[in-house]
Design a protein around this motif. Structure first.
Motif, PDB file in Angstrom:
ATOM      1  N   GLU A 121     -10.422  -5.013   4.722  1.00 63.42           N
ATOM      2  CA  GLU A 121      -9.333  -5.978   4.650  1.00 63.42           C
ATOM      3  C   GLU A 121      -9.802  -7.352   4.183  1.00 63.42           C
ATOM      4  OE1 GLU A 121      -5.644  -6.484   7.592  1.00 63.42           O
ATOM      5  OE2 GLU A 121      -7.516  -7.225   8.451  1.00 63.42           O
ATOM      6  N   HIS A 173      -0.577   6.854   7.716  1.00 65.00           N
ATOM      7  CA  HIS A 173       0.202   5.963   6.844  1.00 65.00           C
ATOM      8  C   HIS A 173      -0.369   5.960   5.423  1.00 65.00           C
ATOM      9  CE1 HIS A 173       2.323   2.405   5.396  1.00 65.00           C
ATOM     10  NE2 HIS A 173       1.151   1.875   5.090  1.00 65.00           N
ATOM     11  N   VAL A 174      -1.680   5.794   5.310  1.00 64.96           N
ATOM     12  CA  VAL A 174      -2.304   5.760   3.988  1.00 64.96           C
ATOM     13  C   VAL A 174      -2.168   7.112   3.303  1.00 64.96           C
ATOM     14  CG1 VAL A 174      -4.485   5.455   2.752  1.00 64.96           C
ATOM     15  CG2 VAL A 174      -3.900   3.927   4.646  1.00 64.96           C
ATOM     16  N   GLN A 208       1.341   7.593   1.954  1.00 64.44           N
ATOM     17  CA  GLN A 208       1.635   6.778   0.774  1.00 64.44           C
ATOM     18  C   GLN A 208       0.820   7.208  -0.438  1.00 64.44           C
ATOM     19  OE1 GLN A 208       1.221   2.579   1.654  1.00 64.44           O
ATOM     20  NE2 GLN A 208       3.388   2.461   2.179  1.00 64.44           N
ATOM     21  N   ALA A 209      -0.472   7.458  -0.221  1.00 62.29           N
ATOM     22  CA  ALA A 209      -1.349   7.776  -1.348  1.00 62.29           C
ATOM     23  C   ALA A 209      -1.160   9.202  -1.854  1.00 62.29           C
ATOM     24  CB  ALA A 209      -2.806   7.564  -0.939  1.00 62.29           C
ATOM     25  N   CYS A 251     -12.707   5.535  -1.477  1.00 62.13           N
ATOM     26  CA  CYS A 251     -12.973   4.801  -0.235  1.00 62.13           C
ATOM     27  C   CYS A 251     -14.294   4.057  -0.389  1.00 62.13           C
ATOM     28  CB  CYS A 251     -13.058   5.756   0.956  1.00 62.13           C
ATOM     29  SG  CYS A 251     -11.510   6.573   1.337  1.00 62.13           S
ATOM     30  N   LEU A 265      -9.273   2.252  -1.158  1.00 59.19           N
ATOM     31  CA  LEU A 265      -9.281   1.806   0.236  1.00 59.19           C
ATOM     32  C   LEU A 265     -10.528   0.973   0.434  1.00 59.19           C
ATOM     33  CD1 LEU A 265      -8.154   1.872   3.146  1.00 59.19           C
ATOM     34  CD2 LEU A 265      -9.567   3.912   3.520  1.00 59.19           C
ATOM     35  N   GLN A 294      -3.152   1.619  -6.880  1.00 57.88           N
ATOM     36  CA  GLN A 294      -2.683   1.204  -5.561  1.00 57.88           C
ATOM     37  C   GLN A 294      -3.878   0.849  -4.685  1.00 57.88           C
ATOM     38  OE1 GLN A 294       0.027   4.929  -5.144  1.00 57.88           O
ATOM     39  NE2 GLN A 294       1.001   3.400  -3.828  1.00 57.88           N
ATOM     40  N   TRP A 319      -5.133  -0.020  -0.565  1.00 53.84           N
ATOM     41  CA  TRP A 319      -4.916  -0.102   0.876  1.00 53.84           C
ATOM     42  C   TRP A 319      -6.140  -0.775   1.477  1.00 53.84           C
ATOM     43  CZ3 TRP A 319      -3.676   3.935  -2.191  1.00 53.84           C
ATOM     44  CH2 TRP A 319      -2.337   4.350  -2.195  1.00 53.84           C
ATOM     45  N   THR A 320      -5.927  -1.586   2.499  1.00 49.19           N
ATOM     46  CA  THR A 320      -7.036  -2.312   3.116  1.00 49.19           C
ATOM     47  C   THR A 320      -7.209  -1.858   4.554  1.00 49.19           C
ATOM     48  OG1 THR A 320      -5.583  -4.160   3.729  1.00 49.19           O
ATOM     49  CG2 THR A 320      -6.756  -4.310   1.628  1.00 49.19           C
TER      50      THR A 320
END
Length: 553
Positions: free
Chosen positions: A39, A83-84, A87-88, A8, A36, A53, A55-56
């Motif tokens: 965005e 959600h993150v 998926q992660a 992160c 992470l 992978q 994520w934003t």
């Protein structure tokens, strides 16, 4: 598929790029890596290597939702975290951002609280750091004038609790290798540079005119004078870089310039910015994210460090770049204070000496070739490189390595490396051996040395008393009370000694992080006391003279 480590990094563009060496370390250790980030920096992530992978985090959207409904914003944040996490499926979360919101988000993403590394939260919701380098990174974020390590190395070392973490990858700046810009961006850069006045230039030199604050910018008129000299003397065409908000700087440059240049300010996204840098032989820049992008692409920089900026901690993570900072006793500025001299340091470097420095390097590959007495009188000139441990370092080219500040930073670097290594190992034996490696104390006057030595000596005495009282805690009520009083006395001694501001902040976090159990804290007290005594002895001996220590690399 899940990832072994979810990193992160909810910080700035440059800091995001500077986490690339950490990613390389983790990859070399056989770990899959997720990221992470904010965005608005998503376009930079395809340039990062060894990230499986991404994520934003839509921070702007969450902030906007707070204006209408904090309950709705909180619900959306929880949904995003679920959600993150789904998926992660991270085995561990490594948080590089010390803010409370980032700590909370990391807690939501980790499979268990104890699997959060770096900056996290304890069971009661208070900030807790995993690893001594994470603690030091948090200190360095607040006490940057006492931070002798590059931020990229501090990011790397936060992964030390992971087996095979820091140090597993290639040495030095080979860890910081971003991907090549996409083909379409490179094609655009070629087309852009082929157009316009001066298209038949010998080569191109990029200019980053802006910075996060005006006081950290070399004036655009000076950039224009530099660009004119590069064109006149070498046929080198300047390429102006920057975001659309920096258009006024480009306009000021255009008014002052007499020779051709290419204006790409406001015309590039991150891939196109990277492509233009790859087509230039050198970047002349303020301390910016563009500088770090260039370093990751292998493009050398000639960088200015004004106001609070200093090359020790935010310099380019690439060998053979050049950093210029004002040769003034007041530099670097203290944070949160207005400059009493009207920011005159920004005007110190004249364009002529800077042009000779740049052209000397471009002609020979050596920064020393273009050094002038005029430049060395106005600016401290540093060349970047890496020390024998693979940590980023700087070597002075202008004779300022004998200044008190330069010596003090070298001493802090030695002290913190030994202390953090030995605290991590649970023994001061190795540090004692390194402290007797034949290097003498600094042979130059350090104005703050008597004050620092006295505080260090008093601090080591208090640590000895803490260790003695701590051994009796639980057996004697008086011992427990004495222990707490001496904790506060030590905090006051370190906090009131300005040269040791980082040590005071470190002690505060160390006692909070490891103060839960005396079995864990007592060994730290012994190690810390030993290092404070050694540091005090070096400063005392320095008053009697001695040879200069090896600096940098």
């Amino acid at each position: 598929m899940g990832v072994d480590v979810l990193v992160c990094n909810l910080t700035r563009f440059g800091d995001l790029l500077q986490s690339q060496p950490l990613m390389s370390d983790l990859h070399a250790g056989g770990r899959s890596v997720g990221l992470l980030c904010l965005e608005n920096f998503a376009p930079a992530t395809p340039l990062l290597r060894h990230v499986d992978q991404v994520w934003t985090f839509p921070g702007a959207r969450f902030m906007a939702e707070l204006d209408s409904s904090w309950q709705g914003a909180a619900a959306d944040l929880l949904a995003f975290a679920r959600h993150v996490r789904a998926q992660a499926r991270p085995a561990r979360v490594l948080n590089l951002t010390p803010t409370l919101p980032a700590r909370l988000l990391s807690r939501l993403l980790a499979p268990r609280p104890e699997e959060t590394l770096g900056f996290g939260l304890d069971a009661e919701g208070f900030g807790a750091n995993t690893g001594l380098w994470a603690t030091f990174l948090g200190v360095a974020t607040r006490q940057r004038l006492n931070a002798p390590f590059n931020i990229a190395d501090m990011f790397r070392m936060t992964a030390q609790p992971l087996p095979g973490g820091a140090g597993a990858a290639a040495p030095g700046d080979r860890r910081f290798a971003l991907r090549e810009p996409p083909a379409e961006a490179l094609a655009w850069a070629d087309s852009f540079l082929a157009a316009g006045e001066g298209a038949a230039a010998s080569y191109h030199v990029a200019f980053q005119l802006g910075a996060s604050e005006t006081r950290r910018q070399w004036p655009p008129e000076r950039f224009a004078a530099l660009g004119d000299q590069l064109w006149r003397l070498a046929g080198a065409r300047p390429v102006l870089l920057g975001a659309a908000a920096e258009a006024p700087l480009a306009a000021a440059y255009a008014r002052a310039a007499a020779h051709p240049f290419a204006d790409a300010v406001g015309a590039t996204d991150i891939p196109r910015l990277a492509a233009l840098l790859r087509r230039c032989r050198l970047l002349v820049t303020n301390d910016t994210g563009t500088m770090h992008l260039a370093a990751g692409l292998g493009v050398p920089s000639l960088a200015f460090f004004f106001a609070t900026a200093q090359p020790w901690d935010t310099g380019p993570y690439l060998a053979d770049c050049c950093c210029l900072e004002p040769a003034l006793a007041c530099h670097p500025c203290a944070f949160g204070r207005a400059c009493p001299q009207g920011e005159r340091c920004r005007w110190l470097p004249e364009a002529g000496p800077v042009a000779r420095l740049a052209l000397g390097y471009l002609d020979t590959g050596r920064w020393e070739a273009g050094l002038s007495p005029e430049l060395c009188a106005a600016m401290r000139v540093w060349r970047t490189g890496f020390d024998t441990d693979g940590f980023a370092a700087v070597r002075c080219l202008s004779g300022h390595e004998r200044e008190a500040r330069s010596i003090w930073m070298a001493e802090l670097r030695r002290f913190w490396r030994q202390l953090l290594d030995d605290l991590g190992a649970g023994s001061a034996t190795d540090g004692a051996a390194r402290a007797q490696d034949g290097q003498e104390p600094p042979g130059a006057p350090l104005p703050d040395a008597p004050e620092a030595a006295a505080a260090l000596t008093q601090g080591s005495t208090l640590l000895d008393a803490l260790a003695a009282a701590g051994a009796l805690t639980g057996k004697s009520r008086q011992a427990g009370q004495l222990f707490l009083r001496n904790c506060e006395r030590l905090q006051q001694v370190l906090d009131t000694c300005a040269p040791l501001a980082s040590l005071g902040a470190f002690w505060r976090e160390l006692r909070q992080t490891r103060g839960g159990g005396m079995d864990e804290l007592l060994p730290c007290l012994h190690i810390l006391a030993a290092h404070l005594r050694r540091f005090a002895a070096r400063l005392d001996r320095a008053a009697d003279g001695g040879a200069m220590p090896e600096a940098g690399f």
